[in-house]
Design an enzyme around this catalytic site. Structure first.
Site, mmCIF file in Angstrom:
data_model
loop_
_atom_site.group_PDB
_atom_site.id
_atom_site.type_symbol
_atom_site.label_atom_id
_atom_site.label_comp_id
_atom_site.label_asym_id
_atom_site.label_seq_id
_atom_site.Cartn_x
_atom_site.Cartn_y
_atom_site.Cartn_z
ATOM 1 N N GLN A 125 1.393 36.351 15.586
ATOM 2 C CA GLN A 125 1.631 34.914 15.734
ATOM 3 C C GLN A 125 3.104 34.586 15.938
ATOM 4 O OE1 GLN A 125 -0.224 33.071 12.326
ATOM 5 N NE2 GLN A 125 -2.181 32.829 13.368
ATOM 6 N N ASP A 128 3.988 34.970 19.675
ATOM 7 C CA ASP A 128 3.071 34.357 20.637
ATOM 8 C C ASP A 128 3.774 33.307 21.502
ATOM 9 O OD1 ASP A 128 0.982 33.239 22.028
ATOM 10 O OD2 ASP A 128 -0.321 32.981 20.311
ATOM 11 N N SER A 131 1.614 30.208 22.692
ATOM 12 C CA SER A 131 1.474 29.142 21.694
ATOM 13 C C SER A 131 2.749 28.316 21.590
ATOM 14 C CB SER A 131 1.114 29.734 20.327
ATOM 15 O OG SER A 131 -0.196 30.252 20.340
#
Length: 370
Positions: A125, A128, A131
């Site tokens: 995450q 990322d 995102s």
């Protein structure tokens, strides 16, 4: 390791590494070279990079002497051909779309890491890029819509009477869509959101939006959080349900993408004809053909009285923060890829394996091979 950061071609305004990341990479034993003026469009001067420990060089020198090269946009064909075999390149290459380019890169002996291919797993995450940049795009899409809409977003109680709030529909409740929901809600609009994944209903509602649900959608956990292709029967029900929400909306923001495929058409010309005059559509899927009939990538057009903004480069309109976010993603990825200033090509690591597109003259990216 000698790391080289290149200036992006216009109209891209971001830069791969922020001075904060450069400082940490130099402290870890790496040598960082920055192309002269690489950060100017992001309001980052050469002096800031020098203070962080980087060296400033001309582009040709950075390309020639760097072992690992950073440029968000793909390198030009002539620059790729000029690289010696075995160099590492990190950027955003959209491998499932640019298949021919991946074959060329592989044949040139370049090891390519594409940051848009970071696996969507919990451990990744912090790396990322999709995102991070979707957060920027979703926020800016609402501001663009508000600036084009000939009406207020919030409800206003004035001496001249009450102004009803704008109605906003967000299609696709991924990172960009959820940020659009949150931003439109903060501006005072009445917000609805649609997604083929029923699992995002709770997230939409937590941000103050109403979830438009079409029963019968198929979800695939293996898709990494992306939407998947739906049956023709579902698409028909979806179109009928969406039409009701679209025609009553003042603003529609579309974000629906299926990796490696043309974006699905969700707003037809027939729907545009029924929309309010002056309504606005912001199509964030424009680069892949768009979710709206009539969308032209990187252009604003008027179709049937509706303003359609096709934009796939919104992060470049906010280069200062977008650069910070992209750079942090890259820096976190390099913590895996570089160990004690040496390359660590550990293909047992799911993140490294999933982000590496070409290596030793071959395409190694499994989704592309399939």
């Amino acid at each position: 390791m000698i790391l080289g950061v290149l200036k992006e071609p216009s109209p891209e305004t971001r830069v791969s590494l922020h001075p904060e990341a450069v400082k940490n990479l130099v402290a870890a034993g790496n040598k960082v070279q920055i192309e002269k003026g690489a950060g100017e469009a992001s309001f980052l001067s050469d002096e800031l990079y020098k203070e962080a420990g980087a060296e400033i060089h001309e582009r040709s020198a950075v390309l020639e002497s760097s072992e690992m090269i950073f440029q968000i946009m793909p390198l030009s064909e002539s620059e790729r051909k000029g690289l010696t075999e075995g160099k590492f390149v990190i950027g955003v290459y959209q491998p499932l779309v640019a298949k021919e380019l991946m074959t060329e890169v592989a044949s040139q002996g370049i090891t390519l890491f594409s940051m848009d291919s970071i696996p969507r797993i919990t451990r990744a995450q912090s790396m990322d890029v999709l995102s991070s940049m979707s957060t920027v795009a979703g926020y800016k899409a609402v501001l663009l819509a508000a600036s084009q809409l000939p009406r207020f977003f919030p409800m206003l109680m004035t001496a001249a009477g009450t102004i009803a709030p704008a109605k906003v529909l967000v299609i696709g409740a991924g990172v960009a869509g959820l940020q659009a929901v949150a931003t439109a809600k903060r501006l005072g609009a009445v917000v609805e959101a649609f997604d083929t994944r029923p699992s995002v209903k709770e997230q939409v509602e937590s941000l103050g939006g109403k979830f438009v649900e079409v029963p019968g959608a198929v979800e695939d956990k293996a898709a990494g959080g992306y939407a998947v292709e739906q049956s023709e029967e579902y698409k028909k029900k979806q179109s009928e349900m969406l039409e009701k929400s679209i025609v009553k909306s003042d603003v529609v923001i579309t974000t629906a993408l299926i990796p490696g495929r043309k974006a699905p058409i969700l707003i037809t010309k027939g729907m545009l004809q029924q929309m309010k005059p002056g309504a606005v559509v912001v199509d964030l899927a424009a680069a892949n053909g768009g979710n709206c009939e009539g969308t032209v990538n990187e252009q604003t057009v008027v179709v049937e009285g509706v303003t359609i903004i096709g934009s796939s480069t919104l992060p470049s309109t906010m280069p200062e923060d977008a650069t910070k976010m992209y750079s942090k993603n890259v820096q976190n990825f390099l913590k895996l890829l570089l160990k004690e200033d040496k390359i660590n090509l550990n293909f047992e690591d799911e993140i490294i394996k999933g982000t590496c597109i070409t290596h030793e003259g071959s395409i190694v990216y499994q989704p592309l091979l399939k």
